[in-house]
Enzyme design. Structure first.
Site, PDB file in Angstrom:
ATOM      1  N   SER A 248      33.112  65.596  50.524  1.00  0.00           N
ATOM      2  CA  SER A 248      33.138  64.097  50.481  1.00  0.00           C
ATOM      3  C   SER A 248      33.939  63.309  49.190  1.00  0.00           C
ATOM      4  O   SER A 248      35.285  63.313  49.122  1.00  0.00           O
ATOM      5  CB  SER A 248      31.756  63.644  50.507  1.00  0.00           C
ATOM      6  OG  SER A 248      31.732  62.338  50.860  1.00  0.00           O
TER       7      SER A 248
ATOM      8  N   LYS B  93      34.264  67.104  54.528  1.00  0.00           N
ATOM      9  CA  LYS B  93      33.603  66.195  54.982  1.00  0.00           C
ATOM     10  C   LYS B  93      34.426  64.942  54.957  1.00  0.00           C
ATOM     11  O   LYS B  93      34.787  64.446  53.866  1.00  0.00           O
ATOM     12  CB  LYS B  93      32.217  65.757  54.241  1.00  0.00           C
ATOM     13  CG  LYS B  93      31.706  64.608  54.992  1.00  0.00           C
ATOM     14  CD  LYS B  93      30.259  64.092  54.066  1.00  0.00           C
ATOM     15  CE  LYS B  93      29.681  62.846  54.815  1.00  0.00           C
ATOM     16  NZ  LYS B  93      30.381  61.500  54.434  1.00  0.00           N
TER      17      LYS B  93
ATOM     18  N   GLN C  42      29.722  56.498  55.563  1.00  0.00           N
ATOM     19  CA  GLN C  42      28.649  56.071  56.198  1.00  0.00           C
ATOM     20  C   GLN C  42      28.162  54.686  55.443  1.00  0.00           C
ATOM     21  O   GLN C  42      28.563  54.416  54.481  1.00  0.00           O
ATOM     22  CB  GLN C  42      27.353  56.952  56.075  1.00  0.00           C
ATOM     23  CG  GLN C  42      27.542  57.963  57.022  1.00  0.00           C
ATOM     24  CD  GLN C  42      28.539  59.008  56.419  1.00  0.00           C
ATOM     25  OE1 GLN C  42      28.785  59.431  55.258  1.00  0.00           O
ATOM     26  NE2 GLN C  42      29.309  59.528  57.445  1.00  0.00           N
TER      27      GLN C  42
END
Length: 471
Positions: free
Chosen positions: A296, A321, A325
């Site tokens: 991420s 990833k 969100q």
């Protein structure tokens, strides 16, 4: 809140990313339109609610039914990074953002319905016990996690400081279940560490992107530059991600010419570009160490530096990833965490495991030695001559790495292996029995952790240092 991690977060607003996305109409009037569309289905939900309340054989609270309905909607998305959290779960989620928390110290996600380790936090009980990225947790203290969502499963692993979590683990490439005991402890997150290595090469390790990480990074970098640093190695191995604006703040200081460092893409294909604030490039080369636990926000940093600052990536393919969100908070303290966008590299590449490139490939791949995957054994009874097991194999691999030649590494405890155990016990002032008992296991685990943490034994780091010397 905007998230760029597998289970960790961040708070933004007042001109932050969330405001920029709102301005780009990611939420805009569509939210009101969808609320109006709900009216067409509200009667069905009301009927289901009333039917259950009036006829179910046991009493059930209104709150449990409403929570279940919301959780069901989110779970129907089939997205491992979207979840509904009860007030208690949401509170614990916020607690994890702090610099200290109690647990085993591992970032997790759901993969194919199983709780999967993304990365143990460096120096944590999880790392010391031998947990590795991609380990799948099947049971906790004898209780199966099958059918649980990520919040329920994580709740089983959490517990008071000093208590034990006995984990049944499935590990890729290992046929039998592995049993690992982790003693829960307080996890203090020192997110940035800096040091000058040989030949004035600087190394900055970022363990996670938390609220104060950018400030700590700027201070550490300035200190290394004052010492005459000639090259910079940024180590994000095992870094599961964190707060998205924090990594952008760090990129601001490293990527020159106001270049693009990140793009996001919403479900309508609308792209937003984020650029750096630096005018001129740094006067030294930069390398980034990555591995399968780099996820991420770590991948955002690595990709931004590679594609917009010419940095070299060294190590293993990263996790992959590529989504972002946000959260919707409710008055009772519960919330929904939901994927709202893809993030793309400066050149528009999507690195996600699901539909993307499945991580970032390093420029200089480095294969780890076999012992890097060894688990310090925790036998319930002493290992002894003529035993044949996975615990014996792990013991042999670790003894060999520490310089005590067991003669073989196939799991069979023969005479040469017994001699290696004796030599280790003698070195550690233990009773010299040749049997691998609990005290010997504790000493071996401690010695192995010290061995792995010694930079001289860090193969990818040594490759990065040699690469830097040639620049």
């Amino acid at each position: 809140m905007i998230f760029s991690s597998l289970g960790t977060v961040l708070v933004v607003g007042d001109g932050g990313l969330l405001d920029q996305w709102k301005a780009g109409a990611l939420f805009s009037s569509d939210l009101a339109r969808q609320e109006a569309a709900f009216d067409a289905h509200s009667d069905k939900l009301k009927q289901a609610f009333a039917f259950i309340k009036a006829n179910y054989v046991h009493n059930v609270s209104d709150q449990k039914l409403i929570d279940g309905a919301i959780s069901g909607m989110v779970n129907s998305l089939g997205d491992p990074f979207s979840t509904y959290m009860s007030p208690d779960q949401a509170s614990q989620f916020q607690e994890d953002l702090k610099s200290k928390f109690t647990g085993i110290g591992a970032e997790v996600t759901m993969k194919n319905g199983r709780l999967t380790i993304v990365s143990p936090i460096k120096g944590s009980p999880a790392e010391k016990a031998g947990l590795r990225p991609e380990d799948q947790v099947i049971k906790v203290n004898g209780q199966s996690l099958e059918g649980m969502d990520i919040n329920e499963a994580v709740g089983k692993i959490r517990g008071p400081k000093g208590t034990k979590a006995v984990l049944d683990i499935m590990r890729p490439g290992v046929h039998d279940l592995i049993h690992i005991t982790v003693v829960r402890d307080e996890i203090a997150m020192e997110t940035v560490e800096g040091k000058i290595l040989q030949d004035r090469i600087g190394r900055i390790t970022i363990n996670q992107f938390s609220e104060d990480t950018a400030k700590e990074f700027h201070k550490t970098l300035a200190g290394l530059e004052k010492q005459g640093m000639k090259g910079l190695i940024i180590d994000v191995r095992g870094n599961p991600g964190g707060i998205l604006p924090v990594v952008l703040d760090i990129l601001d200081e490293l990527v020159p010419h106001h270049s693009v460092v990140l793009m996001t893409e919403d479900r309508n294909g609308n792209k937003t570009k984020f650029t750096s604030k630096l005018d001129q490039p740094k006067p030294y080369p930069i390398a980034v160490l990555i591995d399968g636990g780099s996820a991420s926000a770590s991948e955002i940093l690595a990709a931004g530096l590679k594609e917009s600052a010419g940095a070299t990536l060294i190590g293993e393919r990263s996790y992959g990833k590529g989504t972002v969100q946000t959260t919707q908070d409710f008055k009772d303290g519960s919330n929904i965490k939901m994927t709202i966008a893809k993030w793309l590299t400066p050149k528009g590449n999507w690195i996600d495991q699901h539909g993307g490139s499945k991580g970032i490939q390093p420029d200089v791949p480095v294969s780890l030695p076999d012992y890097a995957q060894a688990i310090p054994p925790q036998p319930s009874k002493p290992l002894k001559r003529d035993d044949n097991s996975g615990d014996v194999k792990n013991m042999q691999m670790i003894l060999d790495a520490l310089g005590y030649n067991p003669g073989r590494q196939d799991g069979y405890f023969d005479g040469r292996t017994e001699q290696a155990v004796r030599e280790f016990q003698e070195t550690k002032n233990l009773p010299v029995t040749g049997q691998f008992d609990r005290k010997t296991a504790d000493q071996l685990r401690s010695a192995f952790i010290d061995f792995l943490q010694d930079p001289k034994n860090d193969v990818p780091l040594q490759v990065a240092i040699e690469w830097m010397k040639k620049k």
